[in-house]
Design an enzyme around this catalytic site. Structure first.
Site, short mmCIF file in Angstrom:
data_model
loop_
_atom_site.label_atom_id
_atom_site.label_comp_id
_atom_site.label_asym_id
_atom_site.label_seq_id
_atom_site.Cartn_x
_atom_site.Cartn_y
_atom_site.Cartn_z
N SER A 20 -7.81 5.51 -3.92
CA SER A 20 -7.84 4.04 -3.98
C SER A 20 -7.37 3.44 -2.66
O SER A 20 -7.99 2.50 -2.14
CB SER A 20 -6.96 3.55 -5.13
OG SER A 20 -7.43 4.00 -6.37
N ARG A 44 -0.66 -2.01 -1.74
CA ARG A 44 -0.30 -1.72 -3.12
C ARG A 44 -0.56 -2.92 -4.02
O ARG A 44 -0.94 -2.78 -5.18
CB ARG A 44 1.16 -1.26 -3.21
CG ARG A 44 1.51 -0.65 -4.55
CD ARG A 44 2.87 0.02 -4.51
NE ARG A 44 2.84 1.30 -3.84
CZ ARG A 44 2.48 2.45 -4.40
NH1 ARG A 44 2.09 2.46 -5.68
NH2 ARG A 44 2.51 3.57 -3.73
N HIS A 47 -4.27 -2.90 -4.62
CA HIS A 47 -4.56 -1.81 -5.55
C HIS A 47 -4.22 -2.21 -6.98
O HIS A 47 -4.99 -1.94 -7.92
CB HIS A 47 -3.76 -0.58 -5.13
CG HIS A 47 -3.85 0.57 -6.08
ND1 HIS A 47 -2.76 1.01 -6.81
CD2 HIS A 47 -4.89 1.37 -6.43
CE1 HIS A 47 -3.13 2.04 -7.56
NE2 HIS A 47 -4.41 2.27 -7.35
#
Length: 217
Positions: A20, A44, A47
Site C-alpha cells: 500500500s 499513513r 493509507h
C-alpha cells in the site's frame, strides 16, 4: 462474460501495508507536499482513508512531529476522545515505549458529570484531564466539542499537550474547530474540512510511534 480482475499478490498484513505504501509513493511522486518523517505521517493518513486527495488539507508541522516523537519516547500518556481511537493504537507499538493510552470515555463518572453540566461527554472528559496534559498527546478524531473544549481550556491557561492531533469528522463544527486549531500556537496535526475520524487521528500517532521506536534502536 465477467471481466477478469487481476489481484495483487500481497497477502500478509505486513506485505499489504508495504505494498500500500509503495502504491501511495508511486501515485504521489516527488516533489511531495511533505518530506521525511512528515511524509511517513501523511502517507499513513492517506493509507488509512484510502484517499490521496486529503494531502491538500493535511496540516502537519515539523514542530509537532518533533514534539510528538519526543513525548512518545519518554513514555507519555495518549488521551483519546473515543475508545475507537484508543483501539487504533496497538500495544505492539505503545508498550515498548512505555506509553499509556487513556480514552476519555473510560474516565469514571463521566456520564454523570456530563449530565449535570449539560454538556457532551467529550467536553466533560477534556475538562477532567485539562490540568494534566503537559507533555502528553491529545488525540481527537470524532468530537468537535472535545477539540473546542481543549482550545478553550488552553486559552484559559491550562498546560499545553506536547502535541494535539485534532481531526474530528462531521458536518457540525468539525471544520470550524479544526480551523481554530490550525490558527492556534500549539503544536498540532489536523485535517481541514469535514473529513477526519478516529482511525486517521490514530494513524498519526502510529506513524510517530514508528519513528520513536526506530530512534531507540
Amino acid at each position: 462474460m465477467p471481466q477478469t480482475i487481476e489481484l495483487d499478490p500481497a497477502a500478509t498484513p505486513q506485505d499489504i501495508e508495504n505494498r500500500s505504501f509503495a502504491i501511495i509513493d508511486a501515485e504521489i511522486p516527488e516533489p511531495r507536499p511533505f518530506q521525511d518523517g512528515l511524509w511517513q505521517v501523511a502517507r499513513r493518513c492517506v493509507h488509512t482513508l484510502g484517499d490521496t486527495e486529503i494531502l491538500a488539507d493535511l496540516r502537519l508541522s515539523g514542530k509537532g512531529l518533533a514534539a510528538g516523537v519526543e513525548a512518545l519516547r519518554h513514555g507519555c500518556t495518549v488521551f483519546t476522545d473515543t475508545r475507537m481511537a484508543a483501539a487504533g493504537l496497538p500495544l505492539r507499538r505503545m508498550t515498548p515505549l512505555g506509553v499509556t493510552v487513556t480514552p476519555l470515555m473510560a474516565l469514571p463518572g463521566l456520564e454523570d458529570t456530563a449530565r449535570k453540566l449539560g454538556v457532551t461527554r467529550s467536553r466533560a472528559g477534556v475538562a477532567a484531564v485539562a490540568d494534566r496534559l503537559a507533555g502528553q498527546i491529545m488525540v481527537i478524531g470524532n468530537a468537535p466539542t472535545a477539540l473546542l473544549a481543549l482550545l478553550e481550556a488552553l486559552e484559559r491557561g491550562a498546560p499545553a499537550p506536547a502535541l494535539i492531533v485534532g481531526m474530528p469528522v462531521g458536518f457540525v463544527n468539525a471544520a470550524q474547530s479544526k480551523e481554530l486549531l490550525h490558527q492556534s500556537p500549539w503544536p498540532h496535526f489536523t485535517l481541514l474540512g469535514r473529513k477526519g475520524g478516529s482511525a486517521v487521528a490514530a494513524a498519526c500517532v502510529n506513524a510517530l510511534a514508528e519513528l520513536a521506536l526506530a530512534r531507540r534502536e
